[in-house]
Design a protein around this motif. Structure first.
Motif, PDB file in Angstrom:
ATOM      1  N   GLY A 140      47.826  37.841  46.570  1.00 33.99           N
ATOM      2  CA  GLY A 140      46.943  36.694  46.805  1.00 33.99           C
ATOM      3  C   GLY A 140      46.339  36.698  48.201  1.00 33.99           C
ATOM      4  O   GLY A 140      45.750  35.699  48.633  1.00 33.99           O
ATOM      5  N   TRP A 193      45.529  36.851  31.787  1.00 32.87           N
ATOM      6  CA  TRP A 193      45.583  35.481  32.323  1.00 32.87           C
ATOM      7  C   TRP A 193      46.943  34.822  32.123  1.00 32.87           C
ATOM      8  O   TRP A 193      47.487  34.188  33.009  1.00 32.87           O
ATOM      9  CB  TRP A 193      44.489  34.633  31.683  1.00 32.87           C
ATOM     10  CG  TRP A 193      44.099  33.438  32.510  1.00 32.87           C
ATOM     11  CD1 TRP A 193      44.503  32.137  32.330  1.00 32.87           C
ATOM     12  CD2 TRP A 193      43.233  33.438  33.647  1.00 32.87           C
ATOM     13  NE1 TRP A 193      43.944  31.332  33.279  1.00 32.87           N
ATOM     14  CE2 TRP A 193      43.142  32.108  34.113  1.00 32.87           C
ATOM     15  CE3 TRP A 193      42.520  34.431  34.323  1.00 32.87           C
ATOM     16  CZ2 TRP A 193      42.380  31.754  35.211  1.00 32.87           C
ATOM     17  CZ3 TRP A 193      41.752  34.071  35.422  1.00 32.87           C
ATOM     18  CH2 TRP A 193      41.697  32.752  35.851  1.00 32.87           C
ATOM     19  N   ARG A 194      47.497  34.987  30.910  1.00 34.74           N
ATOM     20  CA  ARG A 194      48.753  34.293  30.592  1.00 34.74           C
ATOM     21  C   ARG A 194      49.951  35.226  30.509  1.00 34.74           C
ATOM     22  O   ARG A 194      51.023  34.825  30.075  1.00 34.74           O
ATOM     23  CB  ARG A 194      48.603  33.559  29.248  1.00 34.74           C
ATOM     24  CG  ARG A 194      47.719  32.336  29.337  1.00 34.74           C
ATOM     25  CD  ARG A 194      47.910  31.410  28.152  1.00 34.74           C
ATOM     26  NE  ARG A 194      46.809  30.466  28.071  1.00 34.74           N
ATOM     27  CZ  ARG A 194      45.619  30.760  27.534  1.00 34.74           C
ATOM     28  NH1 ARG A 194      45.422  31.946  27.006  1.00 34.74           N
ATOM     29  NH2 ARG A 194      44.659  29.859  27.512  1.00 34.74           N
ATOM     30  N   PRO A 221      52.088  33.866  36.520  1.00 34.95           N
ATOM     31  CA  PRO A 221      52.623  32.960  37.538  1.00 34.95           C
ATOM     32  C   PRO A 221      51.666  32.689  38.692  1.00 34.95           C
ATOM     33  O   PRO A 221      51.979  31.852  39.546  1.00 34.95           O
ATOM     34  CB  PRO A 221      53.862  33.720  38.066  1.00 34.95           C
ATOM     35  CG  PRO A 221      54.039  34.908  37.182  1.00 34.95           C
ATOM     36  CD  PRO A 221      52.734  35.180  36.539  1.00 34.95           C
ATOM     37  N   LEU A 222      50.521  33.388  38.761  1.00 29.98           N
ATOM     38  CA  LEU A 222      49.631  33.253  39.923  1.00 29.98           C
ATOM     39  C   LEU A 222      48.747  32.016  39.806  1.00 29.98           C
ATOM     40  O   LEU A 222      48.449  31.552  38.707  1.00 29.98           O
ATOM     41  CB  LEU A 222      48.753  34.510  40.051  1.00 29.98           C
ATOM     42  CG  LEU A 222      49.485  35.858  40.015  1.00 29.98           C
ATOM     43  CD1 LEU A 222      48.479  37.006  40.030  1.00 29.98           C
ATOM     44  CD2 LEU A 222      50.448  35.975  41.183  1.00 29.98           C
ATOM     45  N   ASP A 223      48.278  31.496  40.961  1.00 25.25           N
ATOM     46  CA  ASP A 223      47.341  30.370  40.909  1.00 25.25           C
ATOM     47  C   ASP A 223      45.923  30.891  40.651  1.00 25.25           C
ATOM     48  O   ASP A 223      45.675  32.098  40.679  1.00 25.25           O
ATOM     49  CB  ASP A 223      47.402  29.539  42.196  1.00 25.25           C
ATOM     50  CG  ASP A 223      47.055  30.359  43.426  1.00 25.25           C
ATOM     51  OD1 ASP A 223      46.231  31.298  43.313  1.00 25.25           O
ATOM     52  OD2 ASP A 223      47.611  30.084  44.496  1.00 25.25           O
ATOM     53  N   GLY A 224      44.989  29.987  40.376  1.00 25.84           N
ATOM     54  CA  GLY A 224      43.625  30.360  39.983  1.00 25.84           C
ATOM     55  C   GLY A 224      42.938  31.361  40.888  1.00 25.84           C
ATOM     56  O   GLY A 224      42.535  32.443  40.434  1.00 25.84           O
ATOM     57  N   PRO A 225      42.783  31.044  42.195  1.00 22.36           N
ATOM     58  CA  PRO A 225      42.074  31.978  43.077  1.00 22.36           C
ATOM     59  C   PRO A 225      42.761  33.352  43.136  1.00 22.36           C
ATOM     60  O   PRO A 225      42.087  34.390  43.185  1.00 22.36           O
ATOM     61  CB  PRO A 225      42.141  31.290  44.446  1.00 22.36           C
ATOM     62  CG  PRO A 225      42.358  29.857  44.133  1.00 22.36           C
ATOM     63  CD  PRO A 225      43.148  29.803  42.876  1.00 22.36           C
ATOM     64  N   THR A 226      44.093  33.353  43.110  1.00 25.55           N
ATOM     65  CA  THR A 226      44.813  34.626  43.152  1.00 25.55           C
ATOM     66  C   THR A 226      44.530  35.446  41.909  1.00 25.55           C
ATOM     67  O   THR A 226      44.391  36.672  41.956  1.00 25.55           O
ATOM     68  CB  THR A 226      46.324  34.369  43.299  1.00 25.55           C
ATOM     69  OG1 THR A 226      46.540  33.623  44.491  1.00 25.55           O
ATOM     70  CG2 THR A 226      47.098  35.673  43.387  1.00 25.55           C
ATOM     71  N   LYS A 227      44.434  34.732  40.760  1.00 25.38           N
ATOM     72  CA  LYS A 227      44.094  35.438  39.525  1.00 25.38           C
ATOM     73  C   LYS A 227      42.724  36.108  39.645  1.00 25.38           C
ATOM     74  O   LYS A 227      42.521  37.226  39.184  1.00 25.38           O
ATOM     75  CB  LYS A 227      44.080  34.471  38.332  1.00 25.38           C
ATOM     76  CG  LYS A 227      45.472  34.118  37.812  1.00 25.38           C
ATOM     77  CD  LYS A 227      45.411  33.127  36.660  1.00 25.38           C
ATOM     78  CE  LYS A 227      46.810  32.833  36.145  1.00 25.38           C
ATOM     79  NZ  LYS A 227      46.886  31.786  35.141  1.00 25.38           N
TER      80      LYS A 227
END
Ligand SMILES: [K+]
Ligand SMILES: [K+]
Lengths: 456, 456
Positions: free
Chosen positions: B199, B261-262, B269-275
């Motif tokens: 991230g 994504w899932r 486990p990552l948050d949106g921006p990290t994804k």
């Protein structure tokens, strides 16, 4: 003989469509025929059990039969009644005839449009011109295929009799396998398929020959029938198809034989001659008969991958076989050869292959590979299956082969629809895409002696 | 300045070889450099432990470094000593320089032979002509790559400092990652690689940019540096490379993002921006940086297959990236477009692409696919592994990417040699095959305004 007026109008309409929109004709004919057979398989009397078939299974089976693929979601010999199996046989026969006729028609349309004199039918047979041409073609296709199917059946029926079957059963199985083999359909009418006959040369050879000859394609069969002894007068298309087909059979048989030689679940327990027969059988079937005499699901990963490659290439143009076609592969390989030599033209057997043919080959191969890639991604996403089995099933459906590692019956309905679409695209797509693209060629290049092998 | 006579003779010999046998030059240079670095890695002081490295691991690591692949049989950060890691860094740097120089040389040889005026270096820079040309090219390559690597290092070093590293460690890791990224090497000097920084935009962006710019290839970088603001004067090669590269990054990021994504073991486990960052990262790295910020082995089958496709395409011509190259894909797609439109010529950005280029593209793509197929068959035969992981590792090696599902360290020695050969073939094969074939073109077609993108 007087032809009733509505039939005349119908023939004119079809002839017109074939002449001006051959690709559209192929697509709509196939969709309509599949719809009709789906309806027939949904009838209560089509199944052996109490219940009618589910829609997804009826559609899948009808598509598989009409597209002469042979993949099934339910066991043909036990799930369907005698009536259901007869419906499937008719669907195969109509599908096979339709493919050969439509593909030949498309080939004629392409030849005519781009100003080549090469025709599938010689001038003497098409004197009726216009209206009669389509009818004449259909007649030749029907006579040729019936003759070859009868020949195969006449070899198989005595074999089923010597194996102790009643005359009725023997005739039924003989005819079913003859039609299924020549049309590269891969459907089986005996409960265990052809597995009990792995070492049976009397059974194996006619089926191998039937599949091989059927996979050459109608233009090649006709060319060979007319110029049997005079190889110099074979067309370039015939020579390329025969060369590449034979090469793939030999290379495939040697490789599959060596991969499976000691596999305890496949060739391992068999004796030497049986291993040889099984190797040839497993090498011919990917292009694209789809029968199996050993459990495909038990073969090892290397055999699967090699079979993937053989299935992707498929059979001859305007045949009931699928894939990107052997002539497409031939043209791509000739291009590399020409490139390596620094030659300006693609040449084979003393003929120059037009540049447009190469572009067509690239289009067919590239679009085929992309279709396989996208379908595999979709199936991997909607199931938990692994790449090896998914890729095998996708290529088997795309190339209308029908070999299977066994996953099709276990797929969710969405997956079955993906495979159904893939069979339809694989069957109609390659030939219509090739024809549609070829028909857009607006230049007239008249430089003899040039000859165009049929692509797709 | 006076140049000593032996050096002059050496330069003349190299220049002569580059001029008349550029493909042979590339192969022998790579083989020699790999042999030297294998010897260095076999020294006792190259390993962190007591024992010297095994030959197979030294050869594998040297090949992987010189071919800037990044696949490893032993963990770089723990198995090798500081000296060993420095040897690897130098091998990457020399390999990267060698690739860019040799590929550019081959490109020049091709351009010169077939009578095109387009050169990689403008006339003003090559006034020394003959002897000086090679030296001049090497100088420009070295200056450009050092400048870009220094820029990346200057962004990364402060980041390692803010993460609490000592100045010495920060400089070492910053320089190592800058060189590894720009040269698309994919080697990591930190024990867990880049996974802890999934991230971290400050870490991720410069590495993504370094890999992306490095993968464009030296001709494109030089073209952009000279004509930064004037897109109309970019070469066709530059425009095609940029367009296809960007397209693949966007399509890849969206697809990989949605596939993973899932996935609880990767993006889940990552948050949106990290994804988002991880998606872009995972989409750029197959072409062919080879770093990973999540566990590639835990990604799902669809992501693997898509990554296979992206890796196979690879990066730009004359770059440290591998694969069949984005311009090869571009030419194949343009051919299909032209075919669909019924156009006679392949056209892009107002230029006509010569027919020879298309044949070259087919050769490169077809030979690449055949190499991957044969290598996969061999590995499937000598191991019990499944297609998904074997295909991934084979394409990763062929395209010198370095992404892995984790099977390489577990391969038997025979398998390690197969991967070693594949890295060498993938690295030298595509560019030398392309050059060797192009140099055989005996016709001189002088019809302006035609322009030849570099293939392979
Ligand atoms: K079939
Ligand atoms: K790499």
């Amino acid at each position: 003989m007087e032809i009733p007026r509505p039939m005349l109008v119908g023939r004119e309409w079809v002839d017109n469509l074939a002449r001006h929109h051959p690709a559209r004709l192929a697509l709509s004919v196939f969709a309509t025929v599949i719809a009709v057979f789906t309806g027939l398989l949904l009838l209560p009397q089509a199944t052996a059990g109490e219940q009618s078939a589910r829609f997804v299974d009826a559609l899948f089976t009808a598509t598989s039969a009409v597209c002469v693929t042979g993949l099934v979601t339910v066991d043909t010999a036990t799930y369907w009644s005698g009536f259901g199996q007869a419906v499937i046989l008719v669907a195969i026969k109509i599908g096979g005839l339709g493919i050969m006729t439509l593909a030949s028609l498309l080939g004629m349309a392409v030849s005519r449009r781009i100003g080549l004199t090469q025709r599938l039918l010689t001038a003497s047979e098409t004197k009726t011109a216009q209206l009669g041409e389509v009818g004449s073609l259909v007649r030749v296709v029907i006579i040729t295929s019936l003759t070859l199917e009868a020949a195969i059946a006449l070899v198989l029926i005595p074999r089923f009799l010597t194996l102790g079957e009643s005359l009725g059963d023997a005739v039924w199985h003989g005819v079913f396998y003859a039609v299924s083999a020549f049309n590269n359909a891969g459907f089986v009418s005996t409960p265990e398929g052809l597995m009990p006959y792995v070492g049976d040369w009397w059974m194996g050879l006619p089926i191998i020959l039937g599949v091989f000859i059927g996979s050459l394609g109608f233009p090649v069969i006709l060319n060979l029938a007319r110029r049997r002894t005079d190889a110099r007068r074979w067309s370039l298309h015939t020579k390329l198809t025969l060369t590449v087909s034979s090469l793939l059979v030999v290379v495939g048989a040697v490789a599959i034989g060596s991969f499976e030689w000691r596999n305890p679940e496949t060739f391992g327990p068999l004796d030497g001659p049986t291993k040889v027969l099984a190797s040839i059988f497993a090498s011919v079937m990917p292009r694209s008969g789809g029968f199996s005499t050993v459990d495909t699901g038990a073969m090892n990963e290397a055999t699967w991958l090699l079979t993937d490659a053989l299935m992707f290439v498929g059979g001859g143009s305007a045949s009931t076989a699928g894939g990107i076609r052997v002539t497409t592969l031939a043209v791509l390989m000739l291009a590399i050869l020409a490139e390596a030599r620094g030659d300006h033209d693609l040449e084979a057997f003393g003929r120059r292959i037009p540049r447009e043919t190469l572009r067509l080959s690239i289009a067919v191969a590239f679009i085929g590979a992309t279709t396989v890639l996208v379908a595999s991604l979709i199936l991997l996403e909607i199931t938990n299956l692994r790449l090896d089995v998914v890729l095998f099933e996708v290529i088997s459906a795309f190339a209308t082969v029908g070999l299977t590692t066994g996953i099709t019956p276990t797929l969710p309905d969405s997956g079955k629809y993906v495979i159904t679409a893939l069979m339809f695209i694989g069957r109609t797509g390659t030939m219509t895409v090739a024809a549609a693209l070829a028909l857009r060629d607006r230049r007239r290049v008249i430089r003899f002696p040039e000859e165009r092998p049929i692509i797709g």
